[in-house]
Design a protein around this motif. Structure first.
Motif: not given
Length: 446
Positions: A7-10, A31-35, A50-53
């Motif tokens: 799970t990646i934050g971008l 799984a990508v969360r994009w901001w 904590a949910d992001l790797d």
């Protein structure tokens, strides 16, 4: 070896770049969360890190820069590793961020296979293993040492680090210190070979006013200033015998007296020592107290010379290049492939320290935008590598391919398909090259 399930934050404001990254990463099973702004990312991730790797963050954003975002993320619990995406003009800032604790940085434009490799190596949901840490190096030997130091960090027992001069003993000691201590804990390094013997005791233990001629005021020594951090005694093999007895007492009693003083000073730091010498020959005649040796070598670790871990050379060159570019404020975009080949063929008698110095000098004197062999080795004009001279191009190409294939196989634990993808060739082509070059792998694939 794909980064499946991450799970990646971008954090990326460019809709084309961001959309492309999301698409490619999702194809890899992430799984990508994009901001698209820093504020949006900080608001959305508040309390949910904590949910992001892993977090991928562009350094240059419309509302704030990467450093401001990173400092805000550090204030959260369970901050994930952060990889920064930079332009050439932002390399200096990226290096500063890595010193603050960022996991890595990639420079635009970047190859996606290398990008995926860095994501996989730095994401935190991977099971901790000897090959999961690249702070000390990417070679199997240094990854095993990193794993060993992580085990050592669980206790306060003395650690003895051995290895050739310049191999990276102090780097390993600082890594161990950072694993266990917070930002406020001190790392006090004492080079026992660089301080005159008659001053070394005072430097380590401190002294009271009037303890000797010239002692005009109280002086706190390294042992006292270390507090609850780390006292690192480098080149302890050069310590005078009388002082060795006092270090032994320090370890056993966990307290000491300043020179010329009567007050008992508690000692709360961890002792880490290092040497390039053989401290004992088993007969007690090596010039070092055997009782002290057995007290400081409770947890031993040996750093191999750079010549025995060629996988680290290219990685270290890139790190040192970025640091030197920042210091000298020069535009040096990278290291040429021929320079990499030359470096891989060199013996590095001065180890990591020599590599750092050669890159530093090369950047300072480089006339072009790429570091060339003559920049790195001005003392060896016209040479491609030791003993190589003007070898046939086919031989040089085969040597280069052999090294890259071996590195790819090591990186993928022998997975032929994954190694082929890293190299940008088909599985069949890789098998043909391995057969022609005599490369074998213990892993078989159906």
């Amino acid at each position: 070896m794909r980064p499946d399930g991450l799970t990646i934050g971008l954090i990326e404001d460019d809709p084309v770049m961001g959309g492309s990254l999301v698409q490619r990463l999702e194809l890899e099973g992430c799984a990508v969360r994009w901001w698209q702004t820093g504020q949006e990312a900080l608001f959305a991730s508040s309390g949910k890190l904590a949910d992001l790797d892993l977090v991928l963050c562009d350094i240059r954003l419309p509302d704030m820069d990467g450093e401001e975002i990173y400092r805000n993320l550090l204030g959260e619990r369970s901050t994930p590793p952060v990889i920064f995406i930079t332009g050439y003009g932002e390399i200096g800032q990226a290096v500063r961020l890595m010193r603050l604790g960022a996991a890595d940085y990639v420079t635009k434009p970047f190859g996606f296979d290398d990008f995926l490799s860095r994501i996989r190596d730095n994401a935190r949901n991977r099971t901790p293993a000897p090959d999961g840490d690249t702070v000390l190096g990417v070679s199997p030997a240094m990854r095993k040492i990193a794993a060993l130091l992580r085990q050592f960090a669980r206790s306060d027992l003395p650690v003895l680090i051995t290895g050739e001069t310049g191999a990276g003993k102090e780097i390993a000691a600082r890594y161990l210190h950072n694993l266990r201590n917070g930002e406020d804990a001190r790392f006090m390094a004492v080079n026992c070979a660089a301080i005159p013997p008659d001053l070394l005791e005072s430097e380590i233990f401190g002294h009271e006013k009037g303890a000797f001629t010239g002692a005009t005021k109280r002086h706190l020594g390294y042992a006292e200033r270390a507090g609850s951090g780390t006292l690192f005694l480098d080149e302890i093999g050069d310590m005078p015998l009388p002082l060795q007895a006092k270090i032994l007492r320090l370890i056993e009693d966990r307290c000491f007296h300043r020179v010329g003083g009567e007050e008992i000073v508690p000692f709360n730091a961890r002792i880490v020592t290092a040497t390039h010498r053989k401290l004992t020959d088993g007969s007690g005649n090596a010039g070092f107290r055997s009782d002290l040796y057995f007290r400081i070598a409770v947890l031993p670790v040996d750093i191999p010379p750079l010549s025995e871990r060629p996988e680290d050379i290219i990685r270290l060159m890139a790190i040192f290049l970025a640091e030197a570019v920042e210091r000298h404020d020069k535009i040096v975009r990278g290291v040429s492939s021929l320079t990499e080949e030359t470096a891989l063929g060199y013996d590095w008698p001065g180890n990591v320290r020599e590599l750092r110095n050669r890159v530093e000098r090369g950047v300072a004197l480089a006339a072009g935008e790429w570091l060339m062999p003559a920049d790195l080795f001005p003392d060896r004009p016209g040479s491609i590598g030791p003993g190589i001279g003007f070898a046939p191009l086919s031989e040089i190409r085969d040597d280069a391919e052999r090294r890259q294939i071996v590195r790819a196989l090591a990186e993928t634990s022998g997975h032929i398909q994954e190694a082929a993808r890293l190299l940008g060739i088909s599985r069949t082509t890789l098998w043909e090259k391995m057969t022609r070059l005599g490369i074998k792998t213990e892993r078989s694939e159906n």
